[in-house]
Structures are given as structure tokens and as C-alpha cells.
Design a protein around this motif. Structure first.
Motif, mmCIF file in Angstrom:
data_model
loop_
_atom_site.group_PDB
_atom_site.id
_atom_site.type_symbol
_atom_site.label_atom_id
_atom_site.label_comp_id
_atom_site.label_asym_id
_atom_site.label_seq_id
_atom_site.Cartn_x
_atom_site.Cartn_y
_atom_site.Cartn_z
ATOM 1 N N VAL A 22 0.846 -1.187 0.000
ATOM 2 C CA VAL A 22 0.000 0.000 0.000
ATOM 3 C C VAL A 22 0.888 1.246 0.000
ATOM 4 O O VAL A 22 0.805 2.068 -0.909
ATOM 5 N N LEU A 23 1.730 1.375 1.000
ATOM 6 C CA LEU A 23 2.717 2.455 0.999
ATOM 7 C C LEU A 23 3.973 2.082 0.216
ATOM 8 O O LEU A 23 4.894 2.885 0.084
ATOM 9 N N THR A 24 4.003 0.841 -0.278
ATOM 10 C CA THR A 24 5.057 0.413 -1.200
ATOM 11 C C THR A 24 4.392 -0.078 -2.478
ATOM 12 O O THR A 24 3.165 -0.133 -2.578
ATOM 13 N N GLN A 25 5.198 -0.485 -3.443
ATOM 14 C CA GLN A 25 4.651 -1.096 -4.648
ATOM 15 C C GLN A 25 3.963 -2.407 -4.276
ATOM 16 O O GLN A 25 4.184 -2.953 -3.183
ATOM 17 N N PRO A 26 3.106 -2.957 -5.150
ATOM 18 C CA PRO A 26 2.406 -4.200 -4.835
ATOM 19 C C PRO A 26 3.361 -5.328 -4.458
ATOM 20 O O PRO A 26 4.458 -5.452 -5.012
ATOM 21 N N VAL A 27 2.920 -6.145 -3.500
ATOM 22 C CA VAL A 27 3.767 -7.231 -3.006
ATOM 23 C C VAL A 27 4.110 -8.206 -4.123
ATOM 24 O O VAL A 27 5.239 -8.718 -4.197
ATOM 25 N N ASP A 28 3.166 -8.492 -5.021
ATOM 26 C CA ASP A 28 3.448 -9.420 -6.122
ATOM 27 C C ASP A 28 4.562 -8.895 -7.025
ATOM 28 O O ASP A 28 5.361 -9.683 -7.564
ATOM 29 N N VAL A 29 4.622 -7.577 -7.199
ATOM 30 C CA VAL A 29 5.705 -6.981 -7.989
ATOM 31 C C VAL A 29 7.037 -7.188 -7.283
ATOM 32 O O VAL A 29 8.047 -7.551 -7.903
ATOM 33 N N THR A 30 7.059 -6.982 -5.972
ATOM 34 C CA THR A 30 8.294 -7.171 -5.215
ATOM 35 C C THR A 30 8.731 -8.624 -5.250
ATOM 36 O O THR A 30 9.920 -8.923 -5.397
ATOM 37 N N PHE A 31 7.781 -9.556 -5.113
ATOM 38 C CA PHE A 31 8.108 -10.978 -5.209
ATOM 39 C C PHE A 31 8.773 -11.288 -6.551
ATOM 40 O O PHE A 31 9.798 -11.983 -6.616
ATOM 41 N N ALA A 32 8.184 -10.797 -7.624
ATOM 42 C CA ALA A 32 8.715 -11.092 -8.958
ATOM 43 C C ALA A 32 10.104 -10.500 -9.138
ATOM 44 O O ALA A 32 11.004 -11.160 -9.699
ATOM 45 N N ALA A 108 2.050 8.956 -3.898
ATOM 46 C CA ALA A 108 0.680 9.423 -4.122
ATOM 47 C C ALA A 108 -0.206 9.078 -2.933
ATOM 48 O O ALA A 108 -1.006 9.900 -2.475
ATOM 49 N N TRP A 109 -0.075 7.857 -2.415
ATOM 50 C CA TRP A 109 -0.884 7.465 -1.263
ATOM 51 C C TRP A 109 -0.466 8.243 -0.015
ATOM 52 O O TRP A 109 -1.318 8.660 0.776
ATOM 53 N N ALA A 110 0.831 8.467 0.168
ATOM 54 C CA ALA A 110 1.297 9.258 1.303
ATOM 55 C C ALA A 110 0.698 10.659 1.266
ATOM 56 O O ALA A 110 0.318 11.215 2.301
ATOM 57 N N ALA A 111 0.588 11.236 0.076
ATOM 58 C CA ALA A 111 -0.002 12.567 -0.058
ATOM 59 C C ALA A 111 -1.486 12.547 0.293
ATOM 60 O O ALA A 111 -1.998 13.469 0.941
ATOM 61 N N HIS A 112 -2.190 11.494 -0.097
ATOM 62 C CA HIS A 112 -3.597 11.380 0.258
ATOM 63 C C HIS A 112 -3.761 11.257 1.774
ATOM 64 O O HIS A 112 -4.676 11.859 2.358
ATOM 65 N N LEU A 113 -2.900 10.485 2.409
ATOM 66 C CA LEU A 113 -2.972 10.339 3.859
ATOM 67 C C LEU A 113 -2.785 11.689 4.545
ATOM 68 O O LEU A 113 -3.487 12.017 5.513
ATOM 69 N N ALA A 114 -1.843 12.479 4.041
ATOM 70 C CA ALA A 114 -1.618 13.811 4.614
ATOM 71 C C ALA A 114 -2.864 14.680 4.468
ATOM 72 O O ALA A 114 -3.213 15.450 5.375
ATOM 73 N N SER A 115 -3.564 14.534 3.354
ATOM 74 C CA SER A 115 -4.779 15.339 3.154
ATOM 75 C C SER A 115 -5.880 14.918 4.115
ATOM 76 O O SER A 115 -6.662 15.762 4.583
ATOM 77 N N PHE A 116 -5.962 13.614 4.431
ATOM 78 C CA PHE A 116 -6.962 13.165 5.407
ATOM 79 C C PHE A 116 -6.665 13.769 6.781
ATOM 80 O O PHE A 116 -7.583 14.185 7.494
ATOM 81 N N ARG A 117 -5.411 13.814 7.152
ATOM 82 C CA ARG A 117 -5.036 14.411 8.440
ATOM 83 C C ARG A 117 -5.393 15.890 8.471
ATOM 84 O O ARG A 117 -5.868 16.407 9.486
ATOM 85 N N GLU A 118 -5.160 16.568 7.360
ATOM 86 C CA GLU A 118 -5.479 17.995 7.295
ATOM 87 C C GLU A 118 -6.970 18.251 7.490
ATOM 88 O O GLU A 118 -7.376 19.302 8.001
ATOM 89 N N ARG A 119 -7.782 17.281 7.085
ATOM 90 C CA ARG A 119 -9.233 17.409 7.255
ATOM 91 C C ARG A 119 -9.696 16.989 8.651
ATOM 92 O O ARG A 119 -10.885 17.056 8.950
ATOM 93 N N PHE A 202 -7.383 -1.817 -1.069
ATOM 94 C CA PHE A 202 -6.484 -0.953 -1.837
ATOM 95 C C PHE A 202 -6.103 -1.608 -3.160
ATOM 96 O O PHE A 202 -5.579 -2.724 -3.193
ATOM 97 N N ARG A 203 -6.357 -0.880 -4.254
ATOM 98 C CA ARG A 203 -5.904 -1.300 -5.580
ATOM 99 C C ARG A 203 -4.943 -0.276 -6.176
ATOM 100 O O ARG A 203 -3.967 -0.636 -6.813
ATOM 101 N N ASP A 204 -5.247 0.999 -5.974
ATOM 102 C CA ASP A 204 -4.312 2.060 -6.324
ATOM 103 C C ASP A 204 -4.638 3.272 -5.463
ATOM 104 O O ASP A 204 -5.685 3.328 -4.804
ATOM 105 N N ALA A 205 -3.745 4.243 -5.470
ATOM 106 C CA ALA A 205 -3.859 5.361 -4.538
ATOM 107 C C ALA A 205 -5.124 6.177 -4.763
ATOM 108 O O ALA A 205 -5.828 6.542 -3.806
ATOM 109 N N ASP A 206 -5.447 6.481 -6.014
ATOM 110 C CA ASP A 206 -6.603 7.332 -6.275
ATOM 111 C C ASP A 206 -7.917 6.619 -5.962
ATOM 112 O O ASP A 206 -8.855 7.223 -5.428
ATOM 113 N N GLN A 207 -8.001 5.343 -6.307
ATOM 114 C CA GLN A 207 -9.215 4.573 -5.989
ATOM 115 C C GLN A 207 -9.443 4.524 -4.486
ATOM 116 O O GLN A 207 -10.558 4.767 -3.981
#
Length: 229
Positions: A22-32, A108-119, A202-207
Motif C-alpha cells: 500500500v505504501l510500497t509497490q504491490p507485493v506481487d511486484v516485489t516478489f517477482a 501518491a498514497w502518502a499525499a492522500h494520507l496527509a490530506s486526510f489528516r489535514e481534514r 487498496f488497488r491504487d492510490a486514487d481509488q
């Protein structure tokens, strides 16, 4: 380390994010990438991890998430299992360093998390994480990004066990129904919902941000109505 909340009142929503995948690339990508980089067939690596976990009465990562074994002992058992089951001689020392080598953070997800805190949302990290991997986590998302951090090895429980969700809700100071887990694993999503939480797969940051944003909008509505009354 826990960071003080930005508002003195109880937050309308506590957003707990997973780390790996979630805060990293997908685990399956890292495995590969790990498999290709170090010449360990992917199917063999995953099966060896499953078998070592099974031998200790847990799943693939449960052995080191609590931990039952430290990373060195676990990687040695993986090497032995790969040789016994697949006839492969592999060097899996410094597993964590290799696992995180070149692994990018999800900005991108880290930036979204920061926006939630700001709210006004509480934002925490809720991760199944071995102790020796903490330093890698901190390089991508240190404690200053969160109102609290709950890691499996620190608390002796892991997702999807109910105790870790009860603990996280208490630490956020809210009822379970005011917590939302953002995670990439079906079993963790199911565990959160069974504990009375809301959850976003979680599938991607914007979703994920869109779905969490809607939940935050709903949670904030009573406060908005009170202010306008």
C-alpha cells in the motif's frame, strides 16, 4: 512513537493504512523482482515460505511478524526448505535488505494520507512487520507521517487477528465503527470487517483515496451540521 492528534476532540474517523503493498509497490511486484534478481524461482520461494510457516503453526509471514523466529533463523529455514523440497541451493541471508532494495514508496498514497489528516482524520499505520524490517519502513514512511503506529511485532498480534483491531481502535480513541482499514489483502479486509471496522480494499492510490474520502465526508457530516445549526 505516537504523535499527538491535531485536534483536541475525538476524530470523526480513524484511517489505518497498511504498509507493504500500500505504501510500497504491490507485493506481487516485489516478489517477482526479488525472484528475478536473486535467481530463486517464484513458485519455489512462495511454497518454501508457506511450508516454513506451516511448520510453526502459522502462515508464510506469521513466523517473523510476531516474531516466532528472527530474520536470520527464518531465512536459514527457507534455504533448507528450498534445498529439501526443490533441490535448490540459495543464499537468502540479509533477506530484508534484499527485499526492500530499490523498492519505491507510494508517494501518491502518502499525499492522500496527509490530506486526510489535514481534514481532521486520525491517520495511523497498522502493519504486519518483522522487527528487523522497521528501519526499511522508516525510510519510506517515518512516524511523523502518522498519529500512531501499530506493528505486529511490537504488540504481539497481527492482522487479521481481532486483537490487533481492538488495540488499534483503542489507541485511536474511537469506536470500531469509526475505524477504516486500507489494505491490499482480502483476509485482512475480512478481519477488519469482522471486528466491526469499515474497510477499503487498496488497488491504487486514487481509488482508495476516493473511497476513504467518501467515508470521511459521511463521518464529518454531523460536525458540519452542528456548526451550521
Amino acid at each position: 512513537m505516537s504523535v499527538p492528534l491535531r485536534t483536541p476532540s475525538t476524530p470523526a474517523l480513524a484511517v489505518w493504512t497498511d504498509f507493504g503493498g500500500v505504501l510500497t509497490q504491490p507485493v506481487d511486484v516485489t516478489f517477482a523482482e526479488f525472484s528475478a534478481r536473486y535467481g530463486v524461482p517464484l513458485h519455489a520461494l512462495k511454497e518454501a515460505m508457506r511450508l516454513v510457516g506451516e511448520a510453526h503453526g502459522t502462515d508464510s509471514m506469521g513466523v517473523i511478524d510476531i516474531p516466532l523466529l528472527d530474520e536470520d533463523a527464518w531465512s536459514k529455514e527457507l534455504e533448507e526448505e528450498l534445498e529439501r523440497t526443490f533441490g535448490l541451493v540459495c543464499d537468502l541471508s540479509d533477506f530484508g535488505d534484499r527485499w526492500f532494495a530499490g523498492r519505491p514508496g507510494n508517494r501518491a498514497w502518502a499525499a492522500h494520507l496527509a490530506s486526510f489528516r489535514e481534514r481532521g482524520a486520525f491517520v495511523g499505520l497498522l502493519s504486519n512487520l518483522p522487527p528487523s524490517w522497521e528501519r526499511h519502513r522508516a525510510l519510506l514512511a517515518d512516524d511523523s507521517h502518522f498519529d500512531d503506529v501499530v506493528c505486529s511485532h511490537r504488540v504481539g498480534a497481527r492482522k487479521p487477528e481481532p486483537e490487533i483491531f481492538r488495540l488499534a481502535a483503542r489507541r485511536a480513541g474511537v469506536e470500531p465503527r469509526a475505524c477504516v482499514l486500507v489494505d491490499d489483502m482480502d483476509k485482512n479486509i475480512a478481519g477488519a470487517r469482522a471486528a466491526g471496522w469499515q474497510a477499503v480494499h487498496f488497488r491504487d492510490a486514487d481509488q482508495a483515496a476516493f473511497e476513504v474520502g467518501r467515508l470521511l465526508d459521511l463521518a464529518l457530516q454531523p460536525a458540519v451540521r452542528a456548526l451550521s445549526a
